[in-house]
Design an enzyme around this catalytic site. Structure first.
Site, PDB file in Angstrom:
ATOM      1  N   VAL A 112      36.005  42.221  30.869  1.00 38.45           N
ATOM      2  CA  VAL A 112      35.992  41.007  31.686  1.00 38.45           C
ATOM      3  C   VAL A 112      35.516  41.334  33.096  1.00 38.45           C
ATOM      4  CG1 VAL A 112      37.395  39.136  32.647  1.00 38.45           C
ATOM      5  CG2 VAL A 112      37.801  39.929  30.305  1.00 38.45           C
ATOM      6  N   GLY A 113      35.947  42.470  33.618  1.00 37.65           N
ATOM      7  CA  GLY A 113      35.575  42.853  34.972  1.00 37.65           C
ATOM      8  C   GLY A 113      34.072  42.939  35.158  1.00 37.65           C
ATOM      9  N   LYS A 164      44.191  32.514  40.822  1.00 44.22           N
ATOM     10  CA  LYS A 164      44.206  32.169  39.404  1.00 44.22           C
ATOM     11  C   LYS A 164      44.998  33.264  38.681  1.00 44.22           C
ATOM     12  CE  LYS A 164      42.808  32.050  34.994  1.00 44.22           C
ATOM     13  NZ  LYS A 164      43.711  32.762  34.082  1.00 44.22           N
ATOM     14  N   GLU A 167      39.191  46.074  39.733  1.00 43.76           N
ATOM     15  CA  GLU A 167      40.066  47.155  39.282  1.00 43.76           C
ATOM     16  C   GLU A 167      40.315  46.931  37.802  1.00 43.76           C
ATOM     17  OE1 GLU A 167      40.704  49.834  40.756  1.00 43.76           O
ATOM     18  OE2 GLU A 167      39.880  49.221  42.696  1.00 43.76           O
ATOM     19  N   GLU A 215      41.341  52.132  25.958  1.00 44.87           N
ATOM     20  CA  GLU A 215      42.632  51.764  26.545  1.00 44.87           C
ATOM     21  C   GLU A 215      43.419  50.928  25.538  1.00 44.87           C
ATOM     22  OE1 GLU A 215      44.163  50.254  30.842  1.00 44.87           O
ATOM     23  OE2 GLU A 215      42.608  49.026  29.917  1.00 44.87           O
ATOM     24  N   GLY A 248      41.927  43.539  35.765  1.00 44.32           N
ATOM     25  CA  GLY A 248      41.997  43.208  34.350  1.00 44.32           C
ATOM     26  C   GLY A 248      41.210  44.208  33.536  1.00 44.32           C
ATOM     27  N   SER A 249      40.760  43.797  32.373  1.00 42.77           N
ATOM     28  CA  SER A 249      40.054  44.701  31.472  1.00 42.77           C
ATOM     29  C   SER A 249      38.651  44.995  32.000  1.00 42.77           C
ATOM     30  CB  SER A 249      39.949  44.079  30.079  1.00 42.77           C
ATOM     31  OG  SER A 249      39.040  42.985  30.081  1.00 42.77           O
TER      32      SER A 249
END
Length: 488
Positions: free
Chosen positions: A237-238, A180, A255, A390, A233-234
């Site tokens: 979300v992770g 995805k 990661e 970030e 990703g962020s």
């Protein structure tokens, strides 16, 4: 928004076949250098599409697993050869879709080719050990079992390298894959999967489903037949990915973000440090998880370093990544541009001093894209948002300190721990930095961004789930150890 009938519609790839989504809806992928240009239309997929892809991967996993590692490696070699021949097309697509300069896109695609060849070779390496048994008439050893079906969720900032450094090890170790990609770079993802298709991989081994994170991403996380999730990703979300996978007992690899420092010691080569700070922080418009964000400089050399840095930053030319004289492209999307601008405003409102940049670029046709000036702050304190969070944009925060010990303390004073670098000629400084820096990747006299493909990559603290990608370390996530005891 303008488009023409020549704009192509790209399909999902399920069970070896290119197919329309069940929703019969598409999404226009926009060129961030020119928001009026649609690079291509991608599928807005549904849960039904995802179910079909997962079913195909599940059906294919037994036969794929039973192939020898060498045989699976031959397929990866073929993919690499095909991709190498298509570097120009894939790289131009990446630049048009994501915005990074064409040389950077070519370098990333070439890295993808190298990763494929590296893992193709892994098919010939050992996957276990012989262990002495207390029973003299028994044989005991370990081998590796693949997870099964792996869901791969990838970001837009490295649309070739990251999918490949996840898919290649997954495949060589006997797993099947459902990819995805980020919506912003789904056309580039299709170009990558075309290489797998044309290499003749068996049906169902690799599948691609495009669409939203709320439908396809969430669907992968919670799907009962997905045995492992690998995500980049962020951190926000992770964490949700990890929670969802853990709740149903699936293995997961995360990661996530970085707030990466560079320390400039009093004995540093300042020209080298300036060059690496600019390259590490501003290339790819700062849209790297390992990008330099905080620049921690010893007071003895602070003013000289700052002067040299600003002089070089002023020379940067922003523009369309396809143009030869462009050094920095646009932000990848309008939402990313707005996010970076909001952080800049936050820095100003919290009392940091804006030394250079900070504005959207609109002259000479740049108003059609998502361009921003490279930006430098000073007088930044550890409590400020631009120090802690970030930004994922071309923003550098300068911090002056009086000792190396303080520099390391300041560098560690964030929730992230992905990468860090130091510039010094002193071996003692180097060793102290290596020992005390809380980061998964530490670099000496080199920029914070980048790691060689044969080396483990991953972060500490909230930058990762404490697993590692790339190199031989990848086997730890994509397989489980099986201990075998044989008694005649």
């Amino acid at each position: 928004m303008t488009t023409t009938s020549a704009v192509k519609t790209y399909l999902n790839y399920i069970d070896g076949t290119w197919t329309n989504s069940c929703s019969d809806k598409t999404y226009g992928s926009i060129n961030p250098a020119n928001k009026h240009e649609i690079v291509g239309y991608i599928q807005v997929s549904s849960q039904k599409d995802l179910d079909g892809a997962v079913k195909a991967a599940k059906n294919a996993k037994k036969a794929w697993r039973k192939l020898s590692g060498a045989a699976r490696g031959e397929f990866l070699y073929k993919v690499a050869d095909i991709m190498e021949k298509r570097i120009e097309d894939i790289s131009q697509t990446m630049t048009r879709e994501m915005g990074k300069t064409l040389p950077e896109a070519k370098g990333e695609t070439a890295r993808g080719v190298a990763i494929l060849r590296y893992y193709a070779g892994e098919g010939m390496r050992k996957i276990g050990d012989l262990i002495p048994s207390t029973d003299s008439e028994a044989l005991m050893f370990t081998t590796r079992a693949p997870l099964g079906v792996v869901g791969v969720i990838t970001p837009w900032n490295f649309p070739v390298a990251i999918p490949i450094w996840k898919m290649a090890p997954a495949l060589i170790y006997g797993n099947t894959v459902v990819l995805k990609p980020a919506q912003e770079t789904s056309v580039t993802a299709v170009k990558v999967i075309e290489c797998f298709h044309d290499a003749g991989l068996p049906k169902g081994v690799v599948n691609l489903v495009t669409g939203s994170g709320s439908v396809i991403g969430q669907g992968l996380i919670h799907h009962k037949d997905i045995n492992g999730i690998t995500f980049t990703g962020s951190d926000q979300v992770g964490k949700k990915v990890g929670e969802g996978a853990f709740a149903r007992g699936a293995k997961y690899q995360l990661e996530m973000g970085g707030k990466n420092p560079v320390i400039v010691a009093a004995d540093a080569d300042l020209d080298l440090a300036v060059e690496a700070t600019i390259s590490g922080g501003l290339r790819s418009t700062g849209q790297k998880c390992t990008a330099t964000s905080r620049v921690i400089v010893l007071s003895e050399v602070y003013d000289e370093f700052k002067q040299k840095l600003i002089e070089k930053v002023k020379e940067i030319k922003a523009g369309n990544g396809l143009e030869n004289d462009t050094w920095m492209g646009p932000c990848a999307s309008e939402s990313q541009l707005n996010s970076v601008l909001s952080y800049i405003e936050k820095g100003i409102s919290e009392g940091a001093t804006l030394l250079y940049g900070g504005k959207r670029l609109t002259d000479n046709g740049l108003d059609h894209g998502f361009y921003i000036e490279p930006t430098v702050f000073e007088n930044v304190s550890p409590s400020m948002t631009i120090f802690q969070e970030e930004i994922f944009g071309p923003v550098l925060a300068l911090i002056k300190v009086d000792s190396l010990e303080t520099a390391v303390e300041v560098a560690n004073d964030v929730k992230f721990g992905l990468s860090a670098s130091i510039f010094t000629r002193n071996i003692g400084n180097m060793l102290s930095f290596i020992e005390d820096m809380e980061a998964g990747l530490v670099r000496i006299n080199a920029e914070s961004a980048g790691v060689e493909l044969q080396a483990p990559f991953g972060g500490m603290k909230q930058s990762s789930s404490h697993s590692r990608e790339q190199g031989q370390a990848a086997i730890e996530f994509f397989t489980s150890i099986k201990t075998v005891f044989v008694k005649a």
